[in-house]
Enzyme design. Sequence first.
Site, PDB file in Angstrom:
ATOM      1  N   CYS A 390       0.850  -1.194   0.000  1.00 14.77           N
ATOM      2  CA  CYS A 390       0.000   0.000   0.000  1.00 14.77           C
ATOM      3  C   CYS A 390       0.888   1.246   0.000  1.00 14.77           C
ATOM      4  O   CYS A 390       1.724   1.422   0.882  1.00 14.77           O
ATOM      5  CB  CYS A 390      -0.862  -0.047   1.263  1.00 14.77           C
ATOM      6  SG  CYS A 390      -1.740   1.459   1.629  1.00 14.77           S
ATOM      7  N   CYS A 393       1.022   3.521   3.048  1.00 16.12           N
ATOM      8  CA  CYS A 393       1.765   2.905   4.156  1.00 16.12           C
ATOM      9  C   CYS A 393       3.251   2.862   3.844  1.00 16.12           C
ATOM     10  O   CYS A 393       4.094   2.996   4.727  1.00 16.12           O
ATOM     11  CB  CYS A 393       1.277   1.487   4.416  1.00 16.12           C
ATOM     12  SG  CYS A 393      -0.509   1.338   4.423  1.00 16.12           S
TER      13      CYS A 393
END
Length: 464
Positions: A390, A393
Amino acid sequence: MGRAWGLLVGLLGVVWLLRLGHGEERRPETAAQRCFCQVSGYLDDCTCDVETIDKFNNYRLFPRLQKLLESDYFRYYKVNLKKPCPFWNDINQCGRRDCAVKPCHSDEVPDGIKSASYKYSEEANRIEECEQAERLGAVDESLSEETQKAVLQWTKHDDSSDSFCEIDDIQSPDAEYVDLLLNPERYTGYKGPDAWRIWSVIYEENCFKPQTIQRPLASGQGKSKENTFYNWLEGLCVEKRAFYRLISGLHASINVHLSARYLLQDTWLEKKWGHNVTEFQQRFDGILTEGEGPRRLKNLYFLYLIELRALSKVLPFFERPDFQLFTGNKVQDAENKALLLEILHEIKSFPLHFDENSFFAGDKNEAHKLKEDFRLHFRNISRIMDCVGCFKCRLWGKLQTQGLGTALKILFSEKLIANMPESGPSYEFQLTRQEIVSLFNAFGRISTSVRELENFRHLLQNVH
Ligand SMILES: *[C@@H]1O[C@H](CO)[C@@H](O)[C@H](O)[C@H]1NC(C)=O
Ligand SMILES: *[C@@H]1O[C@H](CO)[C@@H](O)[C@H](O)[C@H]1NC(C)=O
């Protein structure tokens, strides 16, 4: 009189024994206690207590730090999010909208920041000139002697053994500026096997841990394996234990953010982020986590102290008269530097600093090897961040590991002699803009976590 005393002491003794007998078994009363019961008083491996940190952080540091991080200098972070993962290649790029990172349009970033990533001082300008020369070939004979020296020094700086992180090549066309204020760290829905794998690799392969010892909750095992783990941890030297605690603290801090900015409502009309107490409890409640949660929170404070100490040590570097937080806006830049120094002086005044001299203090050869090991393990963790599926992230993971890496570089640098005002700061010590931005933003994240713990304490008071 004597009998009365005897009776009283006897009674107290009985009460004490009764409490002792029940202490282990009894469920602490409230949800708040179940998360925070161990998180008070003195912390392990240092002489500081949680209450002092809370007061210092929440009221004196946090508000000023937030202000600083909103400035142009600190909000634009240049990062390469497209670097391939060096360890495996089946990354599941989660398609979630909340994972997306919007890079800046080139006209959003102030020219002063774009024009040179090291452009914060006279000296750095010279070095930039040198780097260009270097790219063209070896040290250019036509450069002044002084500049040539700077080139050599810079080269040394670049591949110096100081660095705890694999540094992104920010000259790469793949590196882009990201506005951190527009891409806040919050709940993205990135979890499950992929996210689990990242943390698992970090703990399993990079925390000095032998395969034969299992980390608690790594695979749902019982009490006995947990004891094996903590016995192993206690048996380690303070440095290796510290390494584990830093990683665990970082993990805890990230989970505090995700619980504090949880996606509570997701309709086409509006999205709402806020505190999710249930999520917090699942990560930190002593019962739900079989005792792990409160330990994680303690490690978060440990991480806080390590970065705090690094910031206090690096003060002389930022006090150099020619140092600038350069964005091209003279007035703003000067104000920011004043605020930065104010924050660093405040940090320096913190009475209970961690003593990093207790690290790597033993036999010289052994200490050297240990330090090298520590560095290699940490570098590895910074590379693992390129494997996070992600992007949001990945961005915050990279930023926070780089920030911690910079803190470690400062703590263990022999070039930065902090407590010798008479000799002045050593000019051999350098930080790039990227390191500076990550250092303060990473600390800002932990400072936010400590602040959020107070919010969760209050919220949990209404939960049973
Ligand atoms: C670095 O990480 C990789 C992948 O987890 C692992 O195979 C390797 O042993 C690690 N090296 C060190 C020094 O930790
Ligand atoms: C809070 O988190 C839990 C998972 O820990 C989830 O099941 C629940 O739906 C969340 N609450 C809200 C209001 O989103």
